[in-house]
Design a protein around this motif. Structure first.
Motif, PDB file in Angstrom:
ATOM      1  N   THR A 215       0.823  -1.210   0.000  1.00 13.76           N
ATOM      2  CA  THR A 215       0.000   0.000   0.000  1.00 13.76           C
ATOM      3  C   THR A 215       0.856   1.258   0.000  1.00 13.76           C
ATOM      4  N   ILE A 216       2.152   1.102   0.309  1.00 12.72           N
ATOM      5  CA  ILE A 216       3.096   2.220   0.341  1.00 12.72           C
ATOM      6  C   ILE A 216       4.355   1.806  -0.410  1.00 12.72           C
ATOM      7  N   LEU A 217       4.820   2.660  -1.308  1.00 14.30           N
ATOM      8  CA  LEU A 217       6.092   2.446  -1.992  1.00 14.30           C
ATOM      9  C   LEU A 217       6.948   3.681  -1.784  1.00 14.30           C
ATOM     10  N   VAL A 218       8.117   3.485  -1.185  1.00 16.29           N
ATOM     11  CA  VAL A 218       9.067   4.575  -0.994  1.00 16.29           C
ATOM     12  C   VAL A 218      10.261   4.322  -1.912  1.00 16.29           C
ATOM     13  N   ASN A 219      10.316   5.055  -3.008  1.00 19.86           N
ATOM     14  CA  ASN A 219      11.421   4.931  -3.958  1.00 19.86           C
ATOM     15  C   ASN A 219      12.589   5.782  -3.459  1.00 19.86           C
ATOM     16  N   ASN A 220      13.417   5.166  -2.628  1.00 13.76           N
ATOM     17  CA  ASN A 220      14.506   5.877  -1.978  1.00 13.76           C
ATOM     18  C   ASN A 220      15.879   5.526  -2.539  1.00 13.76           C
ATOM     19  N   ALA A 221      16.025   4.355  -3.153  1.00 16.28           N
ATOM     20  CA  ALA A 221      17.333   3.931  -3.653  1.00 16.28           C
ATOM     21  C   ALA A 221      17.888   4.961  -4.629  1.00 16.28           C
ATOM     22  N   GLY A 222      19.170   5.268  -4.478  1.00 20.96           N
ATOM     23  CA  GLY A 222      19.766   6.248  -5.369  1.00 20.96           C
ATOM     24  C   GLY A 222      21.275   6.259  -5.250  1.00 20.96           C
ATOM     25  N   MET A 223      21.911   6.911  -6.196  1.00 19.63           N
ATOM     26  CA  MET A 223      23.362   7.074  -6.199  1.00 19.63           C
ATOM     27  C   MET A 223      23.691   8.427  -6.789  1.00 19.63           C
ATOM     28  N   VAL A 224      24.812   9.008  -6.377  1.00 19.39           N
ATOM     29  CA  VAL A 224      25.174  10.342  -6.860  1.00 19.39           C
ATOM     30  C   VAL A 224      26.211  10.290  -7.976  1.00 19.39           C
ATOM     31  N   GLY A 225      27.052   9.252  -7.996  1.00 22.83           N
ATOM     32  CA  GLY A 225      28.123   9.183  -8.994  1.00 22.83           C
ATOM     33  C   GLY A 225      27.616   8.744 -10.361  1.00 22.83           C
TER      34      GLY A 225
END
Length: 260
Positions: free
Chosen positions: A91-101
Protein backbone atom coordinates in the motif's frame (compact mmCIF):
# COMPACT_ATOMS: atom_id res chain seq x y z
CA UNK A 1 3.73 18.79 18.50
CA UNK A 2 4.02 15.24 19.82
CA UNK A 3 4.73 12.26 17.57
CA UNK A 4 1.27 10.81 18.19
CA UNK A 5 -0.34 14.06 17.03
CA UNK A 6 1.77 14.52 13.92
CA UNK A 7 2.29 11.00 12.60
CA UNK A 8 -0.44 8.62 11.42
CA UNK A 9 -0.92 5.07 12.57
CA UNK A 10 -0.18 2.71 9.70
CA UNK A 11 -1.68 -0.51 11.03
CA UNK A 12 -2.53 -2.81 8.14
CA UNK A 13 -0.28 -0.99 5.67
CA UNK A 14 2.42 -2.84 3.72
CA UNK A 15 5.39 -0.63 2.86
CA UNK A 16 8.17 -1.33 0.36
CA UNK A 17 11.29 0.77 0.92
CA UNK A 18 14.12 0.67 -1.59
CA UNK A 19 17.64 1.57 -0.55
CA UNK A 20 16.76 0.55 3.01
CA UNK A 21 20.18 -0.60 4.22
CA UNK A 22 21.26 2.76 5.65
CA UNK A 23 20.52 6.47 5.89
CA UNK A 24 17.04 7.69 5.00
CA UNK A 25 15.84 4.26 3.90
CA UNK A 26 16.81 2.51 7.14
CA UNK A 27 15.39 5.31 9.29
CA UNK A 28 12.14 5.23 7.29
CA UNK A 29 11.81 1.46 7.66
CA UNK A 30 12.21 1.72 11.43
CA UNK A 31 9.70 4.55 11.75
CA UNK A 32 7.02 3.04 9.50
CA UNK A 33 7.32 -0.22 11.44
CA UNK A 34 6.98 1.69 14.71
CA UNK A 35 3.77 3.23 13.38
CA UNK A 36 2.34 -0.23 12.64
CA UNK A 37 3.20 -0.94 9.00
CA UNK A 38 4.55 -4.25 7.75
CA UNK A 39 7.84 -3.36 6.07
CA UNK A 40 9.80 -4.85 3.16
CA UNK A 41 13.39 -3.62 3.11
CA UNK A 42 15.31 -3.85 -0.15
CA UNK A 43 18.93 -3.04 -0.95
CA UNK A 44 22.03 -4.69 -2.38
CA UNK A 45 23.49 -5.33 1.09
CA UNK A 46 21.77 -8.46 2.41
CA UNK A 47 23.61 -8.32 5.73
CA UNK A 48 22.49 -4.78 6.51
CA UNK A 49 18.81 -5.19 5.69
CA UNK A 50 18.67 -8.64 7.33
CA UNK A 51 19.87 -7.07 10.56
CA UNK A 52 17.31 -4.26 10.45
CA UNK A 53 14.50 -6.69 9.64
CA UNK A 54 15.51 -8.91 12.58
CA UNK A 55 15.43 -5.91 14.89
CA UNK A 56 11.96 -4.93 13.67
CA UNK A 57 10.62 -8.45 14.12
CA UNK A 58 12.22 -8.60 17.57
CA UNK A 59 10.26 -5.47 18.48
CA UNK A 60 7.02 -7.18 17.44
CA UNK A 61 6.78 -5.90 13.88
CA UNK A 62 6.39 -7.64 10.55
CA UNK A 63 9.40 -7.20 8.30
CA UNK A 64 11.20 -8.97 5.47
CA UNK A 65 14.52 -8.23 3.81
CA UNK A 66 14.96 -8.90 0.09
CA UNK A 67 18.43 -8.22 -1.28
CA UNK A 68 19.02 -7.30 -4.90
CA UNK A 69 19.91 -4.58 -7.36
CA UNK A 70 17.25 -1.96 -8.08
CA UNK A 71 18.95 -1.50 -11.44
CA UNK A 72 17.99 -5.08 -12.39
CA UNK A 73 14.46 -4.53 -13.62
CA UNK A 74 13.63 -8.25 -13.65
CA UNK A 75 14.67 -8.54 -10.02
CA UNK A 76 12.42 -5.60 -9.12
CA UNK A 77 9.36 -7.42 -10.45
CA UNK A 78 10.31 -10.62 -8.62
CA UNK A 79 10.88 -8.65 -5.42
CA UNK A 80 7.40 -7.13 -5.52
CA UNK A 81 5.89 -10.57 -6.07
CA UNK A 82 7.74 -11.88 -3.03
CA UNK A 83 6.55 -8.96 -0.91
CA UNK A 84 2.96 -9.62 -1.92
CA UNK A 85 3.25 -13.33 -1.14
CA UNK A 86 4.96 -12.72 2.21
CA UNK A 87 3.35 -9.56 3.64
CA UNK A 88 0.40 -8.79 1.38
CA UNK A 89 -0.31 -6.27 -1.35
CA UNK A 90 1.86 -3.16 -0.93
CA UNK A 91 0.00 0.00 0.00
CA UNK A 92 3.10 2.22 0.34
CA UNK A 93 6.09 2.45 -1.99
CA UNK A 94 9.07 4.58 -0.99
CA UNK A 95 11.42 4.93 -3.96
CA UNK A 96 14.51 5.88 -1.98
CA UNK A 97 17.33 3.93 -3.65
CA UNK A 98 19.77 6.25 -5.37
CA UNK A 99 23.36 7.07 -6.20
CA UNK A 100 25.17 10.34 -6.86
CA UNK A 101 28.12 9.18 -8.99
CA UNK A 102 29.74 9.50 -11.37
CA UNK A 103 30.90 12.83 -9.95
CA UNK A 104 32.81 14.86 -12.51
CA UNK A 105 32.48 17.13 -15.50
CA UNK A 106 30.57 15.70 -18.43
CA UNK A 107 33.64 15.01 -20.57
CA UNK A 108 35.25 13.17 -17.65
CA UNK A 109 32.28 10.87 -16.97
CA UNK A 110 32.26 7.30 -18.17
CA UNK A 111 29.09 6.80 -20.26
CA UNK A 112 28.39 3.41 -18.69
CA UNK A 113 28.62 4.86 -15.17
CA UNK A 114 26.39 7.78 -16.23
CA UNK A 115 23.81 5.34 -17.61
CA UNK A 116 24.02 3.25 -14.43
CA UNK A 117 23.12 6.33 -12.37
CA UNK A 118 20.01 7.03 -14.43
CA UNK A 119 19.07 3.34 -14.31
CA UNK A 120 19.18 3.31 -10.50
CA UNK A 121 17.72 6.76 -9.84
CA UNK A 122 14.97 6.73 -12.47
CA UNK A 123 14.39 3.39 -14.19
CA UNK A 124 14.57 1.47 -10.91
CA UNK A 125 11.89 3.71 -9.43
CA UNK A 126 9.76 3.27 -12.54
CA UNK A 127 10.15 -0.52 -12.37
CA UNK A 128 9.14 -0.62 -8.71
CA UNK A 129 6.16 1.62 -9.42
CA UNK A 130 5.06 -0.45 -12.40
CA UNK A 131 5.25 -3.65 -10.34
CA UNK A 132 3.41 -2.20 -7.32
CA UNK A 133 0.77 -0.16 -9.13
CA UNK A 134 -1.62 -2.94 -10.28
CA UNK A 135 -2.12 -4.20 -6.74
CA UNK A 136 -2.61 -0.69 -5.38
CA UNK A 137 -5.18 0.15 -8.04
CA UNK A 138 -7.02 -3.16 -7.51
CA UNK A 139 -7.41 -2.50 -3.79
CA UNK A 140 -8.55 1.09 -4.30
CA UNK A 141 -5.41 3.11 -3.66
CA UNK A 142 -1.92 3.49 -2.30
CA UNK A 143 0.86 5.96 -1.59
CA UNK A 144 3.99 6.43 -3.70
CA UNK A 145 6.79 8.63 -2.34
CA UNK A 146 9.66 9.35 -4.71
CA UNK A 147 12.70 10.64 -2.82
CA UNK A 148 13.69 13.57 -4.98
CA UNK A 149 16.28 16.34 -4.64
CA UNK A 150 16.86 20.01 -5.25
CA UNK A 151 19.03 18.66 -8.07
CA UNK A 152 15.78 17.89 -9.90
CA UNK A 153 15.56 21.57 -10.89
CA UNK A 154 19.00 23.02 -10.11
CA UNK A 155 22.15 22.00 -11.97
CA UNK A 156 25.16 21.28 -9.76
CA UNK A 157 28.69 21.12 -11.10
CA UNK A 158 29.85 17.54 -11.45
CA UNK A 159 26.42 16.00 -10.96
CA UNK A 160 25.04 15.83 -14.50
CA UNK A 161 23.84 12.24 -14.15
CA UNK A 162 22.31 12.76 -10.71
CA UNK A 163 20.55 15.98 -11.76
CA UNK A 164 19.18 14.37 -14.92
CA UNK A 165 17.92 11.30 -13.08
CA UNK A 166 16.24 13.29 -10.32
CA UNK A 167 14.65 15.65 -12.85
CA UNK A 168 13.17 12.61 -14.57
CA UNK A 169 11.95 11.26 -11.24
CA UNK A 170 10.17 14.54 -10.51
CA UNK A 171 8.36 14.30 -13.84
CA UNK A 172 7.47 10.68 -13.07
CA UNK A 173 5.76 11.87 -9.88
CA UNK A 174 3.69 14.33 -11.90
CA UNK A 175 2.82 11.62 -14.40
CA UNK A 176 1.65 9.24 -11.67
CA UNK A 177 -0.60 11.96 -10.28
CA UNK A 178 -1.99 12.83 -13.70
CA UNK A 179 -2.77 9.26 -14.68
CA UNK A 180 -3.70 7.53 -11.40
CA UNK A 181 -4.91 10.07 -8.83
CA UNK A 182 -8.44 9.25 -9.93
CA UNK A 183 -7.83 5.63 -8.96
CA UNK A 184 -6.72 6.44 -5.44
CA UNK A 185 -2.97 6.67 -5.98
CA UNK A 186 -1.34 9.40 -3.87
CA UNK A 187 2.01 10.40 -5.37
CA UNK A 188 4.54 12.72 -3.75
CA UNK A 189 8.01 13.91 -4.67
CA UNK A 190 9.97 14.61 -1.51
CA UNK A 191 13.22 16.55 -1.32
CA UNK A 192 14.95 15.68 1.97
CA UNK A 193 17.65 18.34 1.74
CA UNK A 194 21.21 17.50 2.69
CA UNK A 195 21.29 14.58 5.10
CA UNK A 196 24.17 13.07 7.05
CA UNK A 197 24.52 9.83 5.09
CA UNK A 198 27.28 7.86 3.37
CA UNK A 199 26.34 9.59 0.11
CA UNK A 200 27.22 12.92 1.70
CA UNK A 201 30.59 11.48 2.63
CA UNK A 202 31.19 10.65 -1.03
CA UNK A 203 30.11 14.16 -1.99
CA UNK A 204 32.44 15.79 0.57
CA UNK A 205 35.38 13.79 -0.77
CA UNK A 206 34.82 15.16 -4.29
CA UNK A 207 35.08 18.82 -3.28
CA UNK A 208 33.61 19.75 -6.66
CA UNK A 209 30.71 22.06 -5.81
CA UNK A 210 29.33 24.10 -2.89
CA UNK A 211 27.34 21.17 -1.48
CA UNK A 212 30.54 19.15 -1.19
CA UNK A 213 32.09 21.87 0.94
CA UNK A 214 29.32 22.00 3.53
CA UNK A 215 30.46 20.88 6.99
CA UNK A 216 29.06 17.59 8.21
CA UNK A 217 27.27 19.27 11.12
CA UNK A 218 25.21 21.30 8.62
CA UNK A 219 23.41 18.16 7.42
CA UNK A 220 20.21 16.85 9.01
CA UNK A 221 19.95 13.41 10.61
CA UNK A 222 18.16 10.74 8.55
CA UNK A 223 15.36 10.62 11.11
CA UNK A 224 14.11 14.04 9.97
CA UNK A 225 13.23 13.06 6.38
CA UNK A 226 11.97 9.70 7.65
CA UNK A 227 9.46 11.61 9.78
CA UNK A 228 8.20 13.52 6.75
CA UNK A 229 7.83 10.31 4.75
CA UNK A 230 5.80 8.69 7.53
CA UNK A 231 3.61 11.79 7.76
CA UNK A 232 2.97 11.77 4.01
CA UNK A 233 1.55 8.26 4.32
CA UNK A 234 -1.40 9.59 6.32
CA UNK A 235 -4.59 11.43 5.34
CA UNK A 236 -3.40 14.77 6.75
CA UNK A 237 -1.18 15.18 3.67
CA UNK A 238 -4.09 14.95 1.23
CA UNK A 239 -3.84 18.60 0.19
CA UNK A 240 -0.24 18.05 -0.94
CA UNK A 241 -0.78 15.06 -3.23
CA UNK A 242 0.92 15.31 -6.60
CA UNK A 243 3.45 17.91 -5.52
CA UNK A 244 7.23 18.12 -5.13
CA UNK A 245 7.79 18.93 -1.47
CA UNK A 246 10.92 20.16 0.27
CA UNK A 247 11.83 19.56 3.87
CA UNK A 248 13.09 23.14 3.99
CA UNK A 249 9.55 24.57 3.72
CA UNK A 250 8.62 26.07 7.12
CA UNK A 251 4.93 25.16 6.78
CA UNK A 252 5.69 21.51 6.07
CA UNK A 253 8.16 21.33 8.95
CA UNK A 254 5.57 22.79 11.31
CA UNK A 255 2.88 20.35 10.19
CA UNK A 256 5.21 17.36 10.54
CA UNK A 257 6.57 18.46 13.91
CA UNK A 258 10.17 19.20 12.92
CA UNK A 259 12.11 22.08 14.47
CA UNK A 260 11.99 25.34 12.52
Amino acid sequence: MSESEALPRLDGAVAVITGASRGIGAATARLLAARGAAVALTARSAEAIDGIARDLRGAGGRAVAIAGDIGDLGWVEAMLREVTETLGTPTILVNNAGMVGPIGHILDCDPAEWARNVTVNLLGAFAALRAALPGMVAQGGGTVINVSSGAAENAYEGWSAYCAGKAGLAMLTRSIHLEYAGQGIRAFGFRPGTVDTEMQGEIRTSGINPVSRMPREAHAPPEHPARVIAWLCGPQAEDLVGRELTIRAPELRARVGLPS
